[in-house]
Design an enzyme around this catalytic site. Structure first.
Site, PDB file in Angstrom:
ATOM      1  N   ASN A  81       0.815  -0.979  -0.057  1.00  0.00           N
ATOM      2  CA  ASN A  81      -0.090  -0.088   0.032  1.00  0.00           C
ATOM      3  C   ASN A  81       1.046   1.489  -0.060  1.00  0.00           C
ATOM      4  O   ASN A  81       1.960   1.202  -0.008  1.00  0.00           O
ATOM      5  CB  ASN A  81      -1.044  -0.104   1.358  1.00  0.00           C
ATOM      6  CG  ASN A  81      -2.178   0.767   1.019  1.00  0.00           C
ATOM      7  OD1 ASN A  81      -2.381   1.449   0.281  1.00  0.00           O
ATOM      8  ND2 ASN A  81      -3.381   0.055   1.502  1.00  0.00           N
ATOM      9  N   HIS A 111      23.634   0.196  13.785  1.00  0.00           N
ATOM     10  CA  HIS A 111      24.950   0.276  14.231  1.00  0.00           C
ATOM     11  C   HIS A 111      25.585  -0.455  15.381  1.00  0.00           C
ATOM     12  O   HIS A 111      24.810  -0.392  16.337  1.00  0.00           O
ATOM     13  CB  HIS A 111      24.909   2.048  14.531  1.00  0.00           C
ATOM     14  CG  HIS A 111      24.540   2.774  13.320  1.00  0.00           C
ATOM     15  ND1 HIS A 111      25.541   3.321  12.305  1.00  0.00           N
ATOM     16  CD2 HIS A 111      23.554   3.249  12.826  1.00  0.00           C
ATOM     17  CE1 HIS A 111      25.092   4.021  11.559  1.00  0.00           C
ATOM     18  NE2 HIS A 111      23.606   3.966  11.460  1.00  0.00           N
ATOM     19  N   ALA A 156      -1.883  -3.224  13.471  1.00  0.00           N
ATOM     20  CA  ALA A 156      -1.514  -1.876  13.223  1.00  0.00           C
ATOM     21  C   ALA A 156      -0.700  -1.276  14.203  1.00  0.00           C
ATOM     22  O   ALA A 156      -0.848  -1.191  15.438  1.00  0.00           O
ATOM     23  CB  ALA A 156      -2.649  -0.872  12.957  1.00  0.00           C
ATOM     24  N   THR A 161      10.307  -6.479  17.019  1.00  0.00           N
ATOM     25  CA  THR A 161      11.633  -6.435  17.312  1.00  0.00           C
ATOM     26  C   THR A 161      12.409  -7.818  17.329  1.00  0.00           C
ATOM     27  O   THR A 161      13.429  -7.940  17.503  1.00  0.00           O
ATOM     28  CB  THR A 161      11.830  -5.929  18.851  1.00  0.00           C
ATOM     29  OG1 THR A 161      11.021  -6.611  19.794  1.00  0.00           O
ATOM     30  CG2 THR A 161      11.445  -4.385  18.583  1.00  0.00           C
TER      31      THR A 161
END
Length: 214
Positions: A81, A111, A156, A161
């Site tokens: 989308n 990083h 949503a 993670t």
């Protein structure tokens, strides 16, 4: 320092020059692909020079951004989308029939932790894989190195993670497994054979049980 002096100093590093030229080339093709009149079914093909690869027809709507020298690999029947961001420091692999809602961000770069005066140390890329049939909700952020299993739903605005096992609903920040989806084939069969689709309340009770968190 004058502008010309800065350019001369910058050009002393061939790697910096090559990276800048690659970014310019990629940004040019992404901009061309995002013109409003381009059909969604053609957009991924136009983005091929920017690192998009497809195995079959897919729909990709406008406003997408791709940044990095790796690739976005889209399976057959993928739907993307509006306004999605693909960070391609490492590869992003998206399986067949994955639906990605608007403003999803898939990140592959992070990083190393640096010293106190410069915490964002050396850049590192970690690939993201989204298994076939998954549905990624609006505003979801997928972090580097995550594998989302086949048939998952990510609610949503969730922050993913860690890896998601197949056939589950994951919601939250960080996203957690809130519901199993393994019983859906039997439910779908019941709907097809017996349900009165005019009874919206009954259909809602079947699809979303009481006190559902999704």
């Amino acid at each position: 320092m004058t502008a010309s002096a800065r350019v001369r100093d910058w050009m002393r590093s061939p790697s910096d020059v090559r990276w800048a030229l690659a970014q310019m080339r990629q940004a040019t093709f992404v901009s061309l692909a995002n013109v409003p009149f381009l059909p969604a079914v053609l957009r991924a093909s136009v983005m091929r020079p920017a690192g998009v690869r497809t195995t079959g027809p897919c729909l990709m709507y406008g406003g997408s951004m791709i940044q990095g020298q790796a690739s976005v690999r889209l399976g057959t029947g993928v739907f993307v989308n509006f306004g999605c961001y693909f960070d391609t420091v490492a590869d992003i692999v998206i399986g067949d029939h994955v639906f990605i809602a608007d403003h999803v961000r898939i990140l592959t770069s992070t990083h190393e932790t640096g010293p106190s005066g410069h915490r964002a140390g050396a850049l590192r890329g970690e690939s993201v894989v989204i298994g076939p049939g998954a549905w990624i909700g609006s505003g979801v952020v997928v972090m580097p190195g995550v594998h989302i299993g086949a048939g998952c739903i990510i609610g949503a605005n969730s922050l993913v993670t860690r890896d998601c096992e197949p056939d589950g609903v994951y919601v939250g920040s960080p996203a957690r497994r809130r519901r199993e989806l393994n019983d859906l084939p039997a439910a779908e069969q019941w709907i097809g054979d017996n349900a009165d689709f005019r009874d919206r309340e009954a259909m809602q009770r079947l699809i979303l049980p009481p006190n559902s968190e999704f």
